[in-house]
Each structure stands twice: as C-alpha cells, then as structure tokens.
Design a protein around this motif. Structure first.
Motif, short mmCIF file in Angstrom:
data_model
loop_
_atom_site.label_atom_id
_atom_site.label_comp_id
_atom_site.label_asym_id
_atom_site.label_seq_id
_atom_site.Cartn_x
_atom_site.Cartn_y
_atom_site.Cartn_z
N ALA A 12 -4.80 51.61 71.78
CA ALA A 12 -6.21 51.60 71.97
C ALA A 12 -6.81 50.37 71.33
O ALA A 12 -8.00 49.60 71.69
N GLY A 13 -6.58 49.65 70.29
CA GLY A 13 -7.05 48.77 69.87
C GLY A 13 -6.22 47.43 70.11
O GLY A 13 -6.88 46.26 70.51
N PHE A 14 -5.78 47.17 70.47
CA PHE A 14 -4.69 46.66 71.16
C PHE A 14 -5.46 45.99 72.86
O PHE A 14 -5.51 44.71 73.66
N ARG A 15 -5.32 47.57 73.32
CA ARG A 15 -5.90 47.39 75.19
C ARG A 15 -7.71 46.51 74.73
O ARG A 15 -7.93 46.24 75.91
N LYS A 16 -8.29 47.46 73.60
CA LYS A 16 -9.82 46.84 73.60
C LYS A 16 -9.65 45.00 73.19
O LYS A 16 -10.24 44.53 74.39
N SER A 17 -8.62 44.70 73.28
CA SER A 17 -8.56 42.81 72.50
C SER A 17 -7.95 41.99 74.39
O SER A 17 -9.30 41.39 74.88
N ILE A 18 -7.75 42.83 74.79
CA ILE A 18 -6.81 42.34 76.32
C ILE A 18 -7.67 42.94 77.00
O ILE A 18 -8.45 41.74 77.54
N ASN A 20 -11.37 42.45 76.62
CA ASN A 20 -12.09 41.25 75.61
C ASN A 20 -11.59 39.93 76.69
O ASN A 20 -12.19 39.06 76.93
N ILE A 21 -10.42 39.75 76.37
CA ILE A 21 -10.18 38.33 76.47
C ILE A 21 -9.94 38.37 78.23
O ILE A 21 -10.59 37.60 78.98
N ASP A 22 -9.66 39.11 79.29
CA ASP A 22 -9.96 39.24 80.54
C ASP A 22 -11.32 39.33 81.17
O ASP A 22 -11.49 38.20 81.82
N HIS A 27 -15.30 34.66 82.83
CA HIS A 27 -16.44 34.26 82.34
C HIS A 27 -16.32 32.75 82.80
O HIS A 27 -16.55 32.12 83.19
N MET A 28 -14.52 32.30 82.40
CA MET A 28 -14.67 31.16 82.11
C MET A 28 -14.48 30.48 83.31
O MET A 28 -14.15 29.22 83.03
#
Length: 98
Positions: A12-18, A20-22, A27-28
């Motif tokens: 779940a922590g990895f997926r949350k980071s992914i 956020n990056i997505d 936005h970029m």
C-alpha cells in the motif's frame, strides 16, 4: 464476512508513492503542453515551421544522457519523448492552420 485478503501495508505504501508520482507526471505534462501551445501560437504568428528537427535531435540526445545517468532505459526515454514531440508538432501544425 469478506474473503478479501488483508491489505499489505508495504505494498500500500509503494502504491501510494506511485500514485503521487503519476499525479505529478500529469501535472508536469499539462504545464509542458501549456507552454508548447504558446510556442505553437508564437511560431504561427511569426511564420516559423511547426517542427524544428535540430532542436528535437538535441533534446533527444540530452534526455538520453539524463536517462542513462538516472539508470533509466534510454530507448524508453527516447520513445516517450518522441511521443511527446509528435503531439507537440501536431498542436503546432493546428496552430499554423495546417
């Protein structure tokens, strides 16, 4: 009673980071396309061609080097950039009325 497995907190922590990056990538890309659309309008106004092959080559070479330095597959980075460049050129052609 549910047969759903207990969520794995590490996954779940990895997926949350992914996630956020997505979100940051989207936005970029949105900001990048806002700027390139302004470039397309400017090029149309001053009658510059929609594409700049020399700039494209320089950008691809620069980003391939950055990819290598970041341990990212340079072939992937080039394909990704080529996709973006092709979309930008399409927008510039539309701005030029082509």
């Amino acid at each position: 009673m549910s047969d759903a497995p207990t969520p794995d907190p590490v996954l779940a922590g990895f997926r949350k980071s992914i996630d956020n990056i997505d979100a940051a990538l989207i936005h970029m890309l949105a900001e990048r396309f806002r700027i390139t659309q302004a470039v397309g309008k400017y090029k149309a106004k001053v009658t510059l061609p929609p594409a700049d092959p020399n700039r494209e080559k320089e950008q691809i070479a620069r980003l391939r080097r950055l990819a290598e330095d970041s341990e990212l597959d340079p072939e992937f980075s080039e394909k990704f950039l080529r996709f973006i460049i092709d979309e930008v050129i399409r927008h510039h052609e539309r701005a030029a009325g082509r």
